[in-house]
Design a protein around this motif. Structure first.
Motif, PDB file in Angstrom:
ATOM      1  N   ALA A  24       0.823  -1.115  -0.077  1.00 49.81           N
ATOM      2  CA  ALA A  24       0.035  -0.251   0.167  1.00 49.81           C
ATOM      3  C   ALA A  24       0.817   1.352   0.211  1.00 49.81           C
ATOM      4  CB  ALA A  24      -0.916  -0.005   1.155  1.00 49.81           C
ATOM      5  N   ARG A  25       1.710   1.206   0.765  1.00 55.77           N
ATOM      6  CA  ARG A  25       2.865   2.456   1.019  1.00 55.77           C
ATOM      7  C   ARG A  25       3.810   2.584  -0.286  1.00 55.77           C
ATOM      8  NH1 ARG A  25       4.237   5.898   4.698  1.00 55.77           N
ATOM      9  NH2 ARG A  25       3.086   4.812   6.541  1.00 55.77           N
ATOM     10  N   THR A  26       4.013   1.651  -1.117  1.00 64.71           N
ATOM     11  CA  THR A  26       4.761   1.664  -2.128  1.00 64.71           C
ATOM     12  C   THR A  26       4.009   2.051  -3.232  1.00 64.71           C
ATOM     13  OG1 THR A  26       6.168  -0.112  -1.675  1.00 64.71           O
ATOM     14  CG2 THR A  26       5.813   0.353  -4.144  1.00 64.71           C
ATOM     15  N   LEU A  27       2.563   1.673  -3.352  1.00 63.28           N
ATOM     16  CA  LEU A  27       1.677   2.398  -4.428  1.00 63.28           C
ATOM     17  C   LEU A  27       1.261   3.754  -4.413  1.00 63.28           C
ATOM     18  CD1 LEU A  27      -0.718  -0.656  -4.712  1.00 63.28           C
ATOM     19  CD2 LEU A  27       1.292  -0.130  -6.282  1.00 63.28           C
ATOM     20  N   VAL A  28       1.191   4.271  -2.884  1.00 59.04           N
ATOM     21  CA  VAL A  28       0.854   5.537  -2.627  1.00 59.04           C
ATOM     22  C   VAL A  28       1.955   6.429  -2.898  1.00 59.04           C
ATOM     23  CG1 VAL A  28      -0.060   7.216  -0.793  1.00 59.04           C
ATOM     24  CG2 VAL A  28      -1.014   5.083  -1.174  1.00 59.04           C
ATOM     25  N   GLU A  29       3.098   5.927  -2.413  1.00 57.11           N
ATOM     26  CA  GLU A  29       4.096   6.877  -2.554  1.00 57.11           C
ATOM     27  C   GLU A  29       4.702   7.116  -4.100  1.00 57.11           C
ATOM     28  OE1 GLU A  29       7.254   4.674  -0.245  1.00 57.11           O
ATOM     29  OE2 GLU A  29       6.697   5.701   1.534  1.00 57.11           O
ATOM     30  N   GLN A  30       4.454   5.947  -5.042  1.00 61.54           N
ATOM     31  CA  GLN A  30       4.800   6.175  -6.259  1.00 61.54           C
ATOM     32  C   GLN A  30       3.691   6.849  -6.893  1.00 61.54           C
ATOM     33  OE1 GLN A  30       5.806   2.431  -7.995  1.00 61.54           O
ATOM     34  NE2 GLN A  30       7.485   2.123  -6.449  1.00 61.54           N
ATOM     35  N   LYS A  31       2.562   7.447  -6.395  1.00 61.70           N
ATOM     36  CA  LYS A  31       1.533   7.889  -6.821  1.00 61.70           C
ATOM     37  C   LYS A  31       0.730   7.020  -7.827  1.00 61.70           C
ATOM     38  CE  LYS A  31       2.273  12.848  -5.767  1.00 61.70           C
ATOM     39  NZ  LYS A  31       0.848  12.827  -5.062  1.00 61.70           N
ATOM     40  N   LEU A  32       0.764   5.933  -7.731  1.00 64.01           N
ATOM     41  CA  LEU A  32       0.128   4.910  -8.506  1.00 64.01           C
ATOM     42  C   LEU A  32      -1.266   4.793  -8.158  1.00 64.01           C
ATOM     43  CD1 LEU A  32       2.729   2.373  -9.115  1.00 64.01           C
ATOM     44  CD2 LEU A  32       2.192   4.041 -10.689  1.00 64.01           C
ATOM     45  N   ALA A  33      -1.669   5.095  -6.771  1.00 64.38           N
ATOM     46  CA  ALA A  33      -2.665   5.028  -6.159  1.00 64.38           C
ATOM     47  C   ALA A  33      -2.856   6.293  -5.218  1.00 64.38           C
ATOM     48  CB  ALA A  33      -3.076   3.861  -5.331  1.00 64.38           C
ATOM     49  N   ALA A  34      -4.287   6.756  -5.078  1.00 70.24           N
ATOM     50  CA  ALA A  34      -4.555   7.813  -4.175  1.00 70.24           C
ATOM     51  C   ALA A  34      -4.581   7.166  -2.758  1.00 70.24           C
ATOM     52  CB  ALA A  34      -5.536   8.710  -4.576  1.00 70.24           C
ATOM     53  N   LYS A 104      -7.632  12.059  -8.549  1.00 70.00           N
ATOM     54  CA  LYS A 104      -7.018  12.529  -9.589  1.00 70.00           C
ATOM     55  C   LYS A 104      -5.785  13.467  -9.142  1.00 70.00           C
ATOM     56  CE  LYS A 104      -9.331  13.920 -13.197  1.00 70.00           C
ATOM     57  NZ  LYS A 104     -10.161  14.788 -14.315  1.00 70.00           N
ATOM     58  N   GLU A 105      -5.995  14.284  -8.192  1.00 71.57           N
ATOM     59  CA  GLU A 105      -4.821  15.259  -7.807  1.00 71.57           C
ATOM     60  C   GLU A 105      -3.747  14.276  -7.069  1.00 71.57           C
ATOM     61  OE1 GLU A 105      -6.797  17.984  -5.284  1.00 71.57           O
ATOM     62  OE2 GLU A 105      -7.842  18.884  -6.658  1.00 71.57           O
ATOM     63  N   ASN A 106      -4.091  13.216  -6.668  1.00 71.56           N
ATOM     64  CA  ASN A 106      -3.006  12.287  -5.585  1.00 71.56           C
ATOM     65  C   ASN A 106      -2.611  10.975  -6.566  1.00 71.56           C
ATOM     66  OD1 ASN A 106      -2.881  13.705  -2.902  1.00 71.56           O
ATOM     67  ND2 ASN A 106      -4.776  13.818  -3.423  1.00 71.56           N
ATOM     68  N   SER A 107      -2.785  11.118  -7.879  1.00 74.21           N
ATOM     69  CA  SER A 107      -2.395   9.947  -8.566  1.00 74.21           C
ATOM     70  C   SER A 107      -1.626  10.699  -9.686  1.00 74.21           C
ATOM     71  CB  SER A 107      -3.470   9.011  -9.012  1.00 74.21           C
ATOM     72  OG  SER A 107      -4.316   8.588  -8.165  1.00 74.21           O
ATOM     73  N   GLN A 108      -0.726   9.944 -10.432  1.00 71.43           N
ATOM     74  CA  GLN A 108       0.115  10.446 -11.601  1.00 71.43           C
ATOM     75  C   GLN A 108      -0.986   9.819 -12.941  1.00 71.43           C
ATOM     76  OE1 GLN A 108       4.011   8.890 -11.878  1.00 71.43           O
ATOM     77  NE2 GLN A 108       3.158   6.747 -12.363  1.00 71.43           N
ATOM     78  N   SER A 109      -1.081  10.604 -13.814  1.00 67.06           N
ATOM     79  CA  SER A 109      -1.731  10.381 -14.956  1.00 67.06           C
ATOM     80  C   SER A 109      -0.844  10.117 -16.067  1.00 67.06           C
ATOM     81  CB  SER A 109      -2.837  11.161 -15.131  1.00 67.06           C
ATOM     82  OG  SER A 109      -2.631  12.636 -15.048  1.00 67.06           O
TER      83      SER A 109
END
Length: 109
Positions: A24-34, A104-109
């Motif tokens: 979970a932390r990895t996905l959020v830190e990499q902005k793959l998930a909000a 959208k603001e917390n994930s990379q697109s």
């Protein structure tokens, strides 16, 4: 992979709370998930290598942009302890506009 929806709810499981938290932390830190929510322990009953197995797992509900899915999938595969992890993406057809904007603001697109 293409989705009609701009947003996804992605589901996976991990065998321990520590592994679930690390993923979970990895996905959020990499902005793959909000956001990634981790459930209390659940019991999964499944077939693997011709046997019926029953194990405790932790379920992860991942909120992300559809545009992030391919990178998210690669990140899960790279760090997941299972040979074949559950990874199911469900398109989000509706949601609170402010919450969807936050994703959208917390994930990379």
């Amino acid at each position: 992979m293409q989705y009609d929806s701009e947003y996804l709810l992605v589901l996976t499981t991990c065998p321990s709370k520590e592994e679930a938290s690390a993923l979970a932390r990895t996905l959020v830190e990499q902005k793959l998930a909000a956001c990634v929510q981790i459930s209390a322990p659940i019991t999964s009953c499944y077939s693997w290598d011709g046997k019926v197995c029953e194990e405790q797992e932790f379920s992860l509900q991942i909120k992300c942009l559809a545009a992030c899915y391919d990178a998210l999938q690669q990140a899960v595969i790279a760090s997941h302890p299972y040979e074949v992890p559950e990874l199911i993406a469900v398109p989000v057809s509706q949601g609170l506009p402010a919450y969807l904007e936050w994703i959208k603001e917390n994930s990379q697109s």
